[in-house]
Scaffold this active site. Sequence first.
Site, PDB file in Angstrom:
ATOM      1  N   ARG B 121       0.797  -1.231   0.000  1.00 40.69           N
ATOM      2  CA  ARG B 121       0.000   0.000   0.000  1.00 40.69           C
ATOM      3  C   ARG B 121       0.822   1.270   0.000  1.00 40.69           C
ATOM      4  NH1 ARG B 121      -3.922  -3.658   2.963  1.00 40.69           N
ATOM      5  NH2 ARG B 121      -5.162  -4.266   1.182  1.00 40.69           N
ATOM      6  N   THR B 165       1.712  -5.535   4.395  1.00 40.73           N
ATOM      7  CA  THR B 165       1.195  -4.982   3.149  1.00 40.73           C
ATOM      8  C   THR B 165       1.060  -3.470   3.253  1.00 40.73           C
ATOM      9  OG1 THR B 165      -1.032  -5.332   3.992  1.00 40.73           O
ATOM     10  CG2 THR B 165      -0.157  -7.045   2.573  1.00 40.73           C
ATOM     11  N   SER B 180       0.057  -8.026   9.064  1.00 41.74           N
ATOM     12  CA  SER B 180      -1.130  -8.764   8.645  1.00 41.74           C
ATOM     13  C   SER B 180      -1.011 -10.171   9.237  1.00 41.74           C
ATOM     14  CB  SER B 180      -1.187  -8.869   7.130  1.00 41.74           C
ATOM     15  OG  SER B 180      -1.112  -7.585   6.549  1.00 41.74           O
ATOM     16  N   GLY B 181      -2.104 -10.912   9.187  1.00 42.78           N
ATOM     17  CA  GLY B 181      -2.072 -12.301   9.681  1.00 42.78           C
ATOM     18  C   GLY B 181      -3.234 -12.621  10.606  1.00 42.78           C
ATOM     19  N   TRP B 231      -2.734  -3.924  10.195  1.00 45.14           N
ATOM     20  CA  TRP B 231      -2.316  -3.918   8.793  1.00 45.14           C
ATOM     21  C   TRP B 231      -2.584  -2.636   8.021  1.00 45.14           C
ATOM     22  CZ3 TRP B 231      -6.484  -4.425   5.114  1.00 45.14           C
ATOM     23  CH2 TRP B 231      -7.718  -4.778   5.671  1.00 45.14           C
ATOM     24  N   ASN B 249      -9.181  -7.891  13.809  1.00 47.00           N
ATOM     25  CA  ASN B 249     -10.128  -8.812  14.446  1.00 47.00           C
ATOM     26  C   ASN B 249      -9.430  -9.800  15.385  1.00 47.00           C
ATOM     27  OD1 ASN B 249      -9.311  -9.878  11.585  1.00 47.00           O
ATOM     28  ND2 ASN B 249      -9.708 -11.681  12.827  1.00 47.00           N
ATOM     29  N   ASP B 292     -15.378 -10.456  11.938  1.00 44.95           N
ATOM     30  CA  ASP B 292     -14.189 -10.032  11.199  1.00 44.95           C
ATOM     31  C   ASP B 292     -14.194  -8.526  10.932  1.00 44.95           C
ATOM     32  OD1 ASP B 292     -11.762 -10.199   9.893  1.00 44.95           O
ATOM     33  OD2 ASP B 292     -12.579 -10.983   8.027  1.00 44.95           O
ATOM     34  N   ARG B 319     -15.572  -0.206  10.349  1.00 39.46           N
ATOM     35  CA  ARG B 319     -16.031  -1.358   9.570  1.00 39.46           C
ATOM     36  C   ARG B 319     -17.353  -1.915  10.119  1.00 39.46           C
ATOM     37  NH1 ARG B 319     -11.555  -5.689   7.472  1.00 39.46           N
ATOM     38  NH2 ARG B 319     -12.839  -7.542   7.272  1.00 39.46           N
ATOM     39  N   TRP B 453     -14.172  -0.296  -3.445  1.00 45.22           N
ATOM     40  CA  TRP B 453     -12.884  -0.756  -2.922  1.00 45.22           C
ATOM     41  C   TRP B 453     -11.845   0.350  -2.995  1.00 45.22           C
ATOM     42  CZ3 TRP B 453     -12.197  -4.707   0.095  1.00 45.22           C
ATOM     43  CH2 TRP B 453     -13.099  -5.781   0.038  1.00 45.22           C
TER      44      TRP B 453
END
Lengths: 238, 521
Positions: B121, B165, B180-181, B231, B249, B292, B319, B453
Amino acid sequence: MKKLLVFLALPVLAQQLDTGKRIFESQCALCHGPDGSGGRGPNLRKAKLKNAPDEDVLKKVIVDGIPPEMPGAWQLHPAEVTATAAYVRSLGKLVVEEIAGVPAAGENVFANAGCVACHIVNGKGIANGPELSAIGSRRNAKHLRESITAPNSFLPDGFQILEVTDAAGRISKGVKANEDLFTIQLTLSDGRHASFQKASLKGLRRITGQSTMPAFNSLAAIDLDNLVAYLVSLKGAE
Amino acid sequence: MKRVLLLISSIAIAQVPYERIRDAAKEPGNWLTYSGNYQGHRHSPLAEITPANVSGLKVKWAYQFPGGRNQTTPIVVDGVMYITSPNRAAALDAKTGRELWTWERPVPKDYQSIGFGRVNRGPAILDDKLFVATLDCYLVALDLKTGQQRWETKVEDYKPGYSMTLAPLAIKGKVLVGVSGGEAGIRGFIDAYDAASGQRSWRFFTIPAPGEPGNETWAGDSWKTGAGSTWVTGSYDPELNLVYWGVGNPGPDWNGDSRKGDNLYTCSFVALDGDTGKLKWHFQFTPHDTHDWDSAHVPMLVDAPVNGKVRKLIVNPNRNGFYYALDRVTGEFIAGRAYARQTWAKGLDDKGRPIVIPGTDPTEEGNLTWPALNGATIWYSPSYSPKTNLVYVATREVGATYFKRAAEFKPGTFFAGGGERQIPASEQWGAIRALEPATGKMAWEYKLLSAPWAGVLSTAGGLVFSGSNEGNIFALDGKTGKPLWNFHSGGAVASNPISFSIDGRQHVALPADKVLYVFGL
């Protein structure tokens, strides 16, 4: 001996599908949906998978993934990969149904009732509706019967009818070929395409629940059975 | 002669000292950090392009990225644009788009992205270096002039599922990253590295260990696989010296049975001391999340009047479907309301905690809930314009049937415990919405055909830029939401726009699929 094998093979298969289901739900469902009907990843409830035409390729897709969007499940044991592949295939199998008609007789009905005026099968016909060459691997007999007698009950993607009125008041009716925020593209009944800027239109009517396919509800029962049997037999080029 | 040479080679020229980034508003022609300023505004002070002339906007040049759909936010400094794609960076002549240098790092063969796409990004810049976070979880510092590597530091092992990312955040002397993960049962953290050496300065774990406050919000050993990824790039208040970061999450995502409790600090914003990484406050948007709904968002720092008094706020369209305004000094909840369709909470109580409607958790048979797992908005950036005093957010109107399944933890594999089935595509939609910053009340909306998006950029010229899945790049009037200009890019837009100037003329840049487009008058 043969009988024994059959007896043994069945529970093994059931167990394999069970393992496959468990792996699918924990590792694939995130993208393909818990029942495989798709989400971030494509729908897998199909007899034919574009990227996984045979068992070896399917296993390879599971292990290696498809960059960049689909991760590989390289950590699975080969037996688990086989089980997952078997489960993916089971998703695409349509339930076997009793079909009354005779496919060869149905082919004649298809030609004589005028279906060829709107559908292409194996390269022949006119494309006013969806191609049907592999319709038997996508849809079951019940759905096909309904498509013939009550076409409005289900409209596959790409067959929405629109009626637009341009700035000069001229009306065009056609099937939506594409649309973005600012423009719309129609396929007109003569096969030509028309493009419109939405901002310049006087009117835009989306006709929902109405198919351009006429309802064929006066076919003789036997002809309908044969026609359905014919459509079910259309599995696409091998 | 020798002496001159020595002088040149022995002084590392700090082209972009911290003060330049802190004072980004003083040089509106450059884009110096992920969100344009430390406050997370993604707002350009440039005002050459206006509602009156935007219809004349044209493509000036384009750049084709190798690989898949691109999500980079470029950095633009002194006529050079720095861009990234996964494990790759490049410097471009901002006038023409011609490459000045490129850098690449191979992705290990056994690397896998668990639960997200292979993307990057954007880079960060500080002093004489460009910083890039890699998929295989290294932070790499490159020489600004040549792209040659200065140092690399292993942030974590990628094999159990750690990855990066995001665009790093460079503050005074330090470079911050998150991981991330969140679908692999990791234990998330935010790290700060010394910009000169690459040595780690501090680490803040988003999941507290036994003995630390917050661990009691995790049943048994569930904290060990509690996820809480980080992330998306955070924001920074230089005066308070506080770093603000969104946390993802809890794991497993859709099955909360094994992790009874609120599961701190997942689905929260945390405020950390910039020097030490010590937690100043936290605010949890979604306690014990089972949908999530990562709070992986860019926090926006806004000063706005509340009951007649200007307060230092941190605001976030989340979110989970609610908009929040908090006090950024203390973390105190000030106001909140739903800004998109949501069916899981009756509302927020006076502390900002959701009043959850019983029976909205995922089940074996499936439970239809709004928003879907990708949320009412997601990682892409919102924007705040001080000119219109509005917050702009690309909003997603999608519901999904959520399923719960057994979750078994195996390092380096999915640890998700379920999934979702979205409502049919024909019923999904989206909108660019303008919200009042202190309350979240909607001022206007511009409807989109599908759930977006792409993020938004606002400009002092009074415009809002964004893009659609159908390939439109467009400009709206920031006051009314009226569309004023559009360009069909030919590819889905899944990135964030920026603005900068070349030779004193304003430009707007936005990647669409694999192509970066640069527009100007």
